[in-house]
Design a protein around this motif. Structure first.
Motif, PDB file in Angstrom:
ATOM      1  N   VAL A 106       0.790  -1.196  -0.085  1.00  0.00           N
ATOM      2  CA  VAL A 106       0.176   0.042  -0.066  1.00  0.00           C
ATOM      3  C   VAL A 106       0.904   1.178   0.089  1.00  0.00           C
ATOM      4  O   VAL A 106       1.891   1.136   0.594  1.00  0.00           O
ATOM      5  CB  VAL A 106      -0.820   0.025   1.241  1.00  0.00           C
ATOM      6  CG1 VAL A 106      -1.541   1.509   1.308  1.00  0.00           C
ATOM      7  CG2 VAL A 106      -1.669  -1.300   1.362  1.00  0.00           C
ATOM      8  N   VAL A 107       0.671   2.250  -0.851  1.00  0.00           N
ATOM      9  CA  VAL A 107       1.432   3.390  -0.982  1.00  0.00           C
ATOM     10  C   VAL A 107       0.536   4.512  -0.595  1.00  0.00           C
ATOM     11  O   VAL A 107      -0.785   4.749  -0.908  1.00  0.00           O
ATOM     12  CB  VAL A 107       1.971   3.885  -2.727  1.00  0.00           C
ATOM     13  CG1 VAL A 107       2.413   4.996  -2.499  1.00  0.00           C
ATOM     14  CG2 VAL A 107       2.793   2.696  -2.954  1.00  0.00           C
ATOM     15  N   TYR A 108       0.652   5.282   0.627  1.00  0.00           N
ATOM     16  CA  TYR A 108      -0.261   5.932   1.429  1.00  0.00           C
ATOM     17  C   TYR A 108      -0.097   7.320   1.449  1.00  0.00           C
ATOM     18  O   TYR A 108       1.442   7.858   1.963  1.00  0.00           O
ATOM     19  CB  TYR A 108      -0.286   5.264   2.791  1.00  0.00           C
ATOM     20  CG  TYR A 108      -1.145   6.054   3.754  1.00  0.00           C
ATOM     21  CD1 TYR A 108      -2.385   6.223   3.505  1.00  0.00           C
ATOM     22  CD2 TYR A 108      -0.559   6.525   4.919  1.00  0.00           C
ATOM     23  CE1 TYR A 108      -3.203   7.294   4.411  1.00  0.00           C
ATOM     24  CE2 TYR A 108      -1.354   7.467   5.751  1.00  0.00           C
ATOM     25  CZ  TYR A 108      -2.276   7.616   5.468  1.00  0.00           C
ATOM     26  OH  TYR A 108      -3.277   8.426   6.461  1.00  0.00           O
ATOM     27  N   ALA A 109      -0.922   8.235   1.450  1.00  0.00           N
ATOM     28  CA  ALA A 109      -0.624   9.761   1.571  1.00  0.00           C
ATOM     29  C   ALA A 109      -0.745  10.101   2.828  1.00  0.00           C
ATOM     30  O   ALA A 109      -1.744  10.390   3.383  1.00  0.00           O
ATOM     31  CB  ALA A 109      -1.945  10.196   0.639  1.00  0.00           C
ATOM     32  N   SER A 110       0.262   9.782   3.529  1.00  0.00           N
ATOM     33  CA  SER A 110       0.551  10.514   5.011  1.00  0.00           C
ATOM     34  C   SER A 110       0.633  11.946   4.785  1.00  0.00           C
ATOM     35  O   SER A 110       0.326  12.595   3.867  1.00  0.00           O
ATOM     36  CB  SER A 110       1.574   9.773   5.526  1.00  0.00           C
ATOM     37  OG  SER A 110       1.568   9.995   7.120  1.00  0.00           O
ATOM     38  N   SER A 111       1.247  12.562   6.006  1.00  0.00           N
ATOM     39  CA  SER A 111       1.248  14.085   5.633  1.00  0.00           C
ATOM     40  C   SER A 111       2.187  14.536   6.664  1.00  0.00           C
ATOM     41  O   SER A 111       2.612  13.768   7.926  1.00  0.00           O
ATOM     42  CB  SER A 111      -0.235  14.653   6.232  1.00  0.00           C
ATOM     43  OG  SER A 111      -0.122  16.062   6.562  1.00  0.00           O
ATOM     44  N   ILE A 112       2.843  15.626   6.664  1.00  0.00           N
ATOM     45  CA  ILE A 112       3.806  16.439   7.415  1.00  0.00           C
ATOM     46  C   ILE A 112       3.097  16.429   8.772  1.00  0.00           C
ATOM     47  O   ILE A 112       3.618  16.732   9.998  1.00  0.00           O
ATOM     48  CB  ILE A 112       4.248  17.809   6.751  1.00  0.00           C
ATOM     49  CG1 ILE A 112       5.119  18.421   7.946  1.00  0.00           C
ATOM     50  CG2 ILE A 112       3.000  18.735   6.911  1.00  0.00           C
ATOM     51  CD1 ILE A 112       6.712  17.572   7.788  1.00  0.00           C
ATOM     52  N   HIS A 113       1.549  16.660   8.604  1.00  0.00           N
ATOM     53  CA  HIS A 113       0.837  16.874  10.085  1.00  0.00           C
ATOM     54  C   HIS A 113       1.185  15.438  10.921  1.00  0.00           C
ATOM     55  O   HIS A 113       0.508  15.946  12.209  1.00  0.00           O
ATOM     56  CB  HIS A 113      -0.506  17.296   9.824  1.00  0.00           C
ATOM     57  CG  HIS A 113      -0.604  18.359   8.848  1.00  0.00           C
ATOM     58  ND1 HIS A 113       0.124  19.738   9.311  1.00  0.00           N
ATOM     59  CD2 HIS A 113      -0.986  18.793   7.595  1.00  0.00           C
ATOM     60  CE1 HIS A 113       0.075  20.644   8.371  1.00  0.00           C
ATOM     61  NE2 HIS A 113      -0.670  20.080   7.228  1.00  0.00           N
ATOM     62  N   ALA A 114       1.672  14.522  10.553  1.00  0.00           N
ATOM     63  CA  ALA A 114       1.744  13.625  11.758  1.00  0.00           C
ATOM     64  C   ALA A 114       2.805  13.866  12.375  1.00  0.00           C
ATOM     65  O   ALA A 114       3.082  13.394  13.780  1.00  0.00           O
ATOM     66  CB  ALA A 114       1.975  12.121  10.829  1.00  0.00           C
ATOM     67  N   VAL A 115       3.603  14.821  12.057  1.00  0.00           N
ATOM     68  CA  VAL A 115       4.846  15.295  12.926  1.00  0.00           C
ATOM     69  C   VAL A 115       5.101  16.815  12.846  1.00  0.00           C
ATOM     70  O   VAL A 115       6.056  17.349  12.979  1.00  0.00           O
ATOM     71  CB  VAL A 115       6.061  14.715  12.203  1.00  0.00           C
ATOM     72  CG1 VAL A 115       6.417  13.228  12.639  1.00  0.00           C
ATOM     73  CG2 VAL A 115       6.299  14.870  10.746  1.00  0.00           C
ATOM     74  N   GLY A 116       3.687  17.430  12.769  1.00  0.00           N
ATOM     75  CA  GLY A 116       3.634  18.927  12.585  1.00  0.00           C
ATOM     76  C   GLY A 116       4.165  19.740  13.851  1.00  0.00           C
ATOM     77  O   GLY A 116       4.446  21.028  13.602  1.00  0.00           O
ATOM     78  N   MET A 117       4.135  19.152  14.972  1.00  0.00           N
ATOM     79  CA  MET A 117       4.521  20.194  16.137  1.00  0.00           C
ATOM     80  C   MET A 117       6.161  19.960  16.547  1.00  0.00           C
ATOM     81  O   MET A 117       6.735  20.464  17.247  1.00  0.00           O
ATOM     82  CB  MET A 117       3.856  19.476  17.393  1.00  0.00           C
ATOM     83  CG  MET A 117       2.300  19.817  17.209  1.00  0.00           C
ATOM     84  SD  MET A 117       1.591  21.373  16.772  1.00  0.00           S
ATOM     85  CE  MET A 117       2.271  22.511  18.317  1.00  0.00           C
ATOM     86  N   HIS A 118       6.921  19.604  15.363  1.00  0.00           N
ATOM     87  CA  HIS A 118       8.269  19.414  15.301  1.00  0.00           C
ATOM     88  C   HIS A 118       8.531  20.785  14.870  1.00  0.00           C
ATOM     89  O   HIS A 118       7.875  21.403  13.937  1.00  0.00           O
ATOM     90  CB  HIS A 118       8.989  18.370  14.730  1.00  0.00           C
ATOM     91  CG  HIS A 118       9.093  17.256  15.381  1.00  0.00           C
ATOM     92  ND1 HIS A 118       9.816  16.786  16.383  1.00  0.00           N
ATOM     93  CD2 HIS A 118       8.295  15.934  15.070  1.00  0.00           C
ATOM     94  CE1 HIS A 118       9.613  15.540  16.739  1.00  0.00           C
ATOM     95  NE2 HIS A 118       8.589  14.900  15.949  1.00  0.00           N
ATOM     96  N   SER A 119       9.789  21.498  15.501  1.00  0.00           N
ATOM     97  CA  SER A 119      10.279  22.930  14.900  1.00  0.00           C
ATOM     98  C   SER A 119      10.581  22.621  13.563  1.00  0.00           C
ATOM     99  O   SER A 119      11.353  21.748  13.259  1.00  0.00           O
ATOM    100  CB  SER A 119      11.361  23.172  15.868  1.00  0.00           C
ATOM    101  OG  SER A 119      11.821  24.574  15.324  1.00  0.00           O
ATOM    102  N   LYS A 120      10.502  23.645  12.840  1.00  0.00           N
ATOM    103  CA  LYS A 120      10.995  23.768  11.380  1.00  0.00           C
ATOM    104  C   LYS A 120      12.281  23.980  11.401  1.00  0.00           C
ATOM    105  O   LYS A 120      13.102  23.704  10.258  1.00  0.00           O
ATOM    106  CB  LYS A 120      10.507  25.153  10.738  1.00  0.00           C
ATOM    107  CG  LYS A 120       9.123  24.871  10.330  1.00  0.00           C
ATOM    108  CD  LYS A 120       8.511  25.499   9.100  1.00  0.00           C
ATOM    109  CE  LYS A 120       8.534  27.119   9.180  1.00  0.00           C
ATOM    110  NZ  LYS A 120       8.211  27.682   8.201  1.00  0.00           N
ATOM    111  N   THR A 121      13.053  24.422  12.469  1.00  0.00           N
ATOM    112  CA  THR A 121      14.573  24.467  12.512  1.00  0.00           C
ATOM    113  C   THR A 121      15.220  23.110  12.592  1.00  0.00           C
ATOM    114  O   THR A 121      16.495  23.211  12.914  1.00  0.00           O
ATOM    115  CB  THR A 121      15.000  25.491  13.586  1.00  0.00           C
ATOM    116  OG1 THR A 121      14.523  25.136  14.709  1.00  0.00           O
ATOM    117  CG2 THR A 121      14.653  26.957  12.952  1.00  0.00           C
TER     118      THR A 121
END
Ligand SMILES: NC(=O)c1ccc[n+]([C@@H]2O[C@H](COP(=O)([O-])OP(=O)(O)OC[C@H]3O[C@@H](n4cnc5c(N)ncnc54)[C@H](O)[C@@H]3O)[C@@H](O)[C@H]2O)c1
Length: 284
Positions: A106-121
């Motif tokens: 299965v190729v799945y459209a996950s998202s950055i929002h699974a890890v969205g509370m990590h800092s961008k830096t």
């Protein structure tokens, strides 16, 4: 060539760009969505209208498939009760039907929002801990864990693509998060044609100078993005309001999703251009 591929979320924006290239990778592409059928179908494509939350319907369209490309979902933050059916039960139905029918991957459209509370830096890698920013992101975490469980216990392969922003560049955030449609197609194609993937997580991002994530651990996928959002930098900075250092939308990977209330739409405060391909534009 594969015998049968299934594409869920086929009537969505990303699905509209994937239908044609996926139809060329297999003898039969089953495109499915809860929406009405498109005006026209590509060679080898069949359309099934179905609700992901209906196991019997899912089990039916998955029968005989080599792989499933699972993009169907509520694509925005919403109350948990709204997310539950399509994004959580729907994901379980896809993996369970895939297992019962001997599907390989299965190729799945996950998202950055699974890890969205990590800092961008932090320039996060693919093995960073889950840190969802919304119920929407939480459902992506659930599905990634479901995918890992079905690999560990049932040898069903999965490639979870943590897509950042697959849309036209309309903000300074997108200078780091942009994924072009061509790069999306390459990423999904590599996720299908790589001989062995086991359980893999990869970021769906173009070759942006300002990328905030690191795909180096999954170079075996052969994904080499060609596009770079830097060409839009001058225009975006000209229009950008002054930066507020305390704004979670600026600081965290999830951008606007990191600052909205749980259950409230993130798309409502984003300028997402709906440029999905229509049958006419695509000259079917
Ligand atoms: N667009 C992005 O930048 C982005 C970023 C990260 C992840 N994603 C993920 O990629 C996928 C596609 O995103 P998109 O931008 O094309 O979203 P979209 O909303 O345009 O497409 C999603 C499709 O899923 C369908 N769907 C919703 N509920 C369903 C149900 N119960 N049964 C069957 N189908 C249902 C919708 O009708 C829609 O056509 C989604 O899973 C989304 O979470 C997208």
């Amino acid at each position: 060539m594969l015998e049968k591929l299934v594409l869920t979320g086929a009537m969505g924006r990303l699905g509209s760009y994937l239908r044609e290239p996926l139809s060329k990778l297999c003898k039969e592409l089953v495109s499915t969505d809860i929406l009405d059928a498109p005006d026209a179908l590509y060679d080898g494509e069949r359309y099934v209208q179905a609700d992901l939350a209906d196991f019997d319907a899912v089990n039916d369209f998955v029968k005989g498939a080599d792989m499933v490309v699972h993009f169907g979902a509520i694509g925005d933050e919403a109350p948990f009760e709204v997310i539950l059916g399509p994004n959580i039960i729907g994901a379980y139905n896809i993996w369970e039907a895939a297992y019962r029918n001997g599907v390989r991957r299965v190729v799945y459209a996950s998202s950055i929002h699974a890890v969205g509370m990590h800092s961008k830096t932090d320039c996060i890698g693919v093995d960073v801990a889950h840190r969802p920013d919304t119920f929407y992101g939480l459902a992506k975490c659930f599905t990634e864990d479901l995918a890992r469980l079905y690999w560990d216990k049932r040898q069903l392969e999965a490639v979870c693509l943590r897509i950042l922003s697959c849309a036209q560049v309309t903000s300074t955030r997108a200078l780091g998060s942009y994924l072009s449609y061509d790069d999306l197609i390459q990423l999904v194609t590599r996720s299908i044609d790589t001989p062995v993937t086991e359980f893999t997580v990869a970021y769906g991002v173009s070759d942006n100078d300002r990328a905030t994530v690191d795909n180096s651990a999954v170079s075996f996928l052969g994904y080499r993005p060609k596009d770079n959002a830097e060409q839009y930098a001058d225009a975006m900075f000209d229009e950008a309001p002054p930066v507020d250092l305390n704004d979670p939308g600026e600081r965290f990977q999830g951008g606007p999703f990191a600052k909205i209330e749980l259950g409230a739409s993130g798309h409502a405060i984003m300028n997402i251009i709906d440029d999905r391909l229509t049958s006419t534009e695509n000259k079917l």
